[in-house]
Design an enzyme around this catalytic site. Structure first.
Site, PDB file in Angstrom:
ATOM      1  CD  GLU A 166       8.074  -2.123 -96.049  1.00  0.00           C
ATOM      2  OE1 GLU A 166       8.747  -1.079 -96.011  1.00  0.00           O
ATOM      3  OE2 GLU A 166       7.917  -2.877 -95.068  1.00  0.00           O
ATOM      4  CD  GLU A 272       6.800  -7.929 -92.419  1.00  0.00           C
ATOM      5  OE1 GLU A 272       6.809  -6.910 -91.692  1.00  0.00           O
ATOM      6  OE2 GLU A 272       7.454  -7.995 -93.477  1.00  0.00           O
TER       7      GLU A 272
HETATM    8  O1  G3I Z   1      21.993  -5.367 -84.272  1.00  0.00           O
HETATM    9  C1  G3I Z   1      22.255  -3.948 -84.195  1.00  0.00           C
HETATM   10  C2  G3I Z   1      22.998  -3.625 -82.900  1.00  0.00           C
HETATM   11  O2  G3I Z   1      24.272  -4.247 -82.936  1.00  0.00           O
HETATM   12  C3  G3I Z   1      23.148  -2.097 -82.774  1.00  0.00           C
HETATM   13  O3  G3I Z   1      23.758  -1.789 -81.536  1.00  0.00           O
HETATM   14  C4  G3I Z   1      21.756  -1.477 -82.848  1.00  0.00           C
HETATM   15  C5  G3I Z   1      21.795   0.033 -82.725  1.00  0.00           C
HETATM   16  O4  G3I Z   1      22.319   0.562 -83.925  1.00  0.00           O
HETATM   17  O5  G3I Z   1      21.142  -1.798 -84.120  1.00  0.00           O
HETATM   18  C6  G3I Z   1      20.938  -3.199 -84.228  1.00  0.00           C
HETATM   19  O6  G3I Z   1      20.345  -3.472 -85.475  1.00  0.00           O
HETATM   20  C7  G3I Z   1      18.971  -3.073 -85.536  1.00  0.00           C
HETATM   21  C8  G3I Z   1      18.133  -4.326 -85.859  1.00  0.00           C
HETATM   22  O7  G3I Z   1      16.752  -3.972 -86.032  1.00  0.00           O
HETATM   23  C9  G3I Z   1      18.225  -5.368 -84.781  1.00  0.00           C
HETATM   24  O8  G3I Z   1      17.657  -4.865 -83.583  1.00  0.00           O
HETATM   25  C10 G3I Z   1      18.827  -2.076 -86.672  1.00  0.00           C
HETATM   26  O9  G3I Z   1      19.503  -0.882 -86.309  1.00  0.00           O
HETATM   27  C11 G3I Z   1      17.347  -1.770 -86.886  1.00  0.00           C
HETATM   28  O10 G3I Z   1      17.212  -0.964 -88.052  1.00  0.00           O
HETATM   29  C12 G3I Z   1      16.593  -3.082 -87.138  1.00  0.00           C
HETATM   30  O11 G3I Z   1      15.217  -2.770 -87.241  1.00  0.00           O
HETATM   31  C13 G3I Z   1      14.447  -3.794 -87.914  1.00  0.00           C
HETATM   32  C14 G3I Z   1      13.724  -3.113 -89.086  1.00  0.00           C
HETATM   33  O12 G3I Z   1      12.833  -4.051 -89.724  1.00  0.00           O
HETATM   34  C15 G3I Z   1      14.702  -2.626 -90.146  1.00  0.00           C
HETATM   35  O13 G3I Z   1      15.406  -3.721 -90.677  1.00  0.00           O
HETATM   36  C16 G3I Z   1      13.444  -4.385 -86.923  1.00  0.00           C
HETATM   37  O14 G3I Z   1      14.112  -5.149 -85.929  1.00  0.00           O
HETATM   38  C17 G3I Z   1      12.457  -5.281 -87.659  1.00  0.00           C
HETATM   39  O15 G3I Z   1      11.424  -5.740 -86.791  1.00  0.00           O
HETATM   40  C18 G3I Z   1      11.820  -4.507 -88.808  1.00  0.00           C
HETATM   41  O16 G3I Z   1      10.970  -5.383 -89.510  1.00  0.00           O
HETATM   42  C19 G3I Z   1      10.297  -4.791 -90.644  1.00  0.00           C
HETATM   43  C20 G3I Z   1      10.270  -5.821 -91.766  1.00  0.00           C
HETATM   44  O17 G3I Z   1      11.595  -6.208 -92.087  1.00  0.00           O
HETATM   45  C21 G3I Z   1       9.526  -5.263 -92.969  1.00  0.00           C
HETATM   46  N1  G3I Z   1       8.166  -4.844 -92.591  1.00  0.00           N
HETATM   47  C22 G3I Z   1       8.144  -3.865 -91.484  1.00  0.00           C
HETATM   48  C23 G3I Z   1       8.835  -4.438 -90.260  1.00  0.00           C
HETATM   49  C24 G3I Z   1       8.773  -3.480 -89.084  1.00  0.00           C
HETATM   50  O18 G3I Z   1       9.470  -2.305 -89.396  1.00  0.00           O
END
Ligand code: G3I
Length: 361
Positions: A166, A272
């Site tokens: 991105e 994705e």
């Molecule tokens: O694991 C922690 C947990 O311990 C904590 O309590 C909670 C609340 O803070 O956060 C949890 O981590 C989260 C993680 O997902 C696991 O659920 C992160 O905050 C959250 O930012 C993360 O979001 C991910 C996001 O990318 C950012 O990394 C999404 O699951 C994931 O599906 C999403 O995937 C992205 C691709 O990498 C790139 N393309 C877009 C796609 C969708 O946004």
């Protein structure tokens, strides 16, 4: 030559019926179609994968069973991002990533690494966000060292990487709210890809992004930059089209995005894929319920993506990866949404049937 001029030339040729060989494409093989009965997703003529999470791999046997039965490629949804691996400068926690990679290796499943360099604050470790320097060479060293450490650690177990994720805005401009862009400049991608290649000469290296199915400006910017990088000797093996679409997405634009990524040269990974049924990109309807009508619209869209993908040369088909496996674990679930081929009880949905129709017809 800029991608945009290449496209104009090749589309002109194609429009007059000329057979246009896509760059980097082997002669079109006609892969034998599997029989509809007992066909599973990984019978497709290319890898079919899913983004996975360790707690489900560890604790849900059905999750593992569906993956082993249906998929032949995996991506860690979050466990191989910089914030998950890098605990401090030069310090790493490989635990969760290793769990997934070991599962893939033990089950003869390809592992795709996501993602080495990304701008998102929630995917950057605190030490990077707090690093007090504006020295370009220092930041290049930080990025090259991180990539070398990670790619070297997984070498031989991870087949491919989203090296940069991105980097562009929907209007085709560089994404400037991006620490790597701000600290290094537009050439940060060159350093990233070269570092990944140096660490693993065999890994396939991708540029990955979303929105190529709805923004021509973004498609052009990405392909222009990928071709410019190749002309500078930067090792880019392919483009990841994230393909986070919905049941109202424009079908012709989906085909165009796949075709243009292929014309851009190299491998094409639909990296994705999910098909939302709740218009999350505007304002999700919190009262939405799953219906047979939504299921059928979703089926048609999944079928269309697979049919569109199968029109590009087999040699360029790196694969299609779902952003998840089943509806009970998706980044869209709480909207609410049901975007994946398996429902919340791991049952096959009409979307699954649409994919089977695409790969067997
Ligand atoms: O694991 C922690 C947990 O311990 C904590 O309590 C909670 C609340 O803070 O956060 C949890 O981590 C989260 C993680 O997902 C696991 O659920 C992160 O905050 C959250 O930012 C993360 O979001 C991910 C996001 O990318 C950012 O990394 C999404 O699951 C994931 O599906 C999403 O995937 C992205 C691709 O990498 C790139 N393309 C877009 C796609 C969708 O946004």
């Amino acid at each position: 030559m800029l991608y945009s001029s290449l496209i104009v030339g090749m589309l002109a040729l194609a429009s007059c019926g000329a057979n246009v060989d896509l760059p980097g494409a082997a002669p079109d093989e006609d892969p034998k179609k599997p029989e509809p009965t007992e066909t599973v997703l990984k019978d497709a003529p290319f890898k079919v994968g899913g983004a996975v999470t360790v707690p489900l791999l560890k604790n849900n046997s059905q999750y593992g069973d569906v993956i082993k039965a249906e998929l032949n490629s995996l991506t860690s949804e979050n466990d191989m991002k910089m914030n998950a691996l890098s605990t401090a400068e030069g310090a790493y926690d490989w635990t969760n990533a290793d769990y997934t990679v070991n599962f893939a290796v033990e089950n003869d499943i390809r592992m795709h690494g996501h993602t080495l360099i990304w701008y998102r604050e929630d995917a950057l470790p605190q030490w990077i966000k707090e690093y007090a320097s504006d020295d370009k060479d220092e930041w290049i060293e930080i990025m090259e060292t991180y990539i070398d450490d990670v790619v070297t650690y997984f070498k031989g177990r991870v087949d491919s990487w989203d090296v940069v994720n991105e980097a562009f805005e929907d209007d085709g401009e560089w994404r400037t709210e991006n620490i790597w862009y701000q600290k290094i400049g537009e050439d940060y991608m060159d350093y990233a890809f070269k570092a990944a290649r140096k660490a693993d000469p065999d890994a396939k290296l991708f540029y990955n992004d979303y929105g190529m199915e709805y923004s021509a400006a973004k498609r052009t910017a990405i392909c222009d930059e990928v071709m410019a990088m190749k002309s500078r000797g930067v090792p880019v093996d392919g483009i990841g089209i994230q393909m986070h679409i919905n049941i109202t997405s424009d079908k012709s634009s989906i085909q165009t995005a796949i075709n243009e990524a292929a014309l851009c040269g190299g491998l094409v990974h639909v990296s994705e894929l999910d098909v939302a049924v709740n218009p999350y990109h505007v304002a999700p309807d919190p009262s939405l319920v799953w219906t047979e009508e939504l299921a059928q619209k979703q089926k048609e869209m999944y079928k269309h993506v697979f049919e569109s993908y199968m029109t590009i040369p087999a040699a360029q088909q790196f694969g299609i990866t779902f952003w998840g496996v089943y509806d009970d674990h998706s980044w869209l679930k709480e909207n609410p949404d049901w975007p994946l081929p398996f429902d919340r009880e791991f049952e096959k949905k009409p979307a699954y049937d649409g994919i089977i129709e695409a790969i067997t017809e």
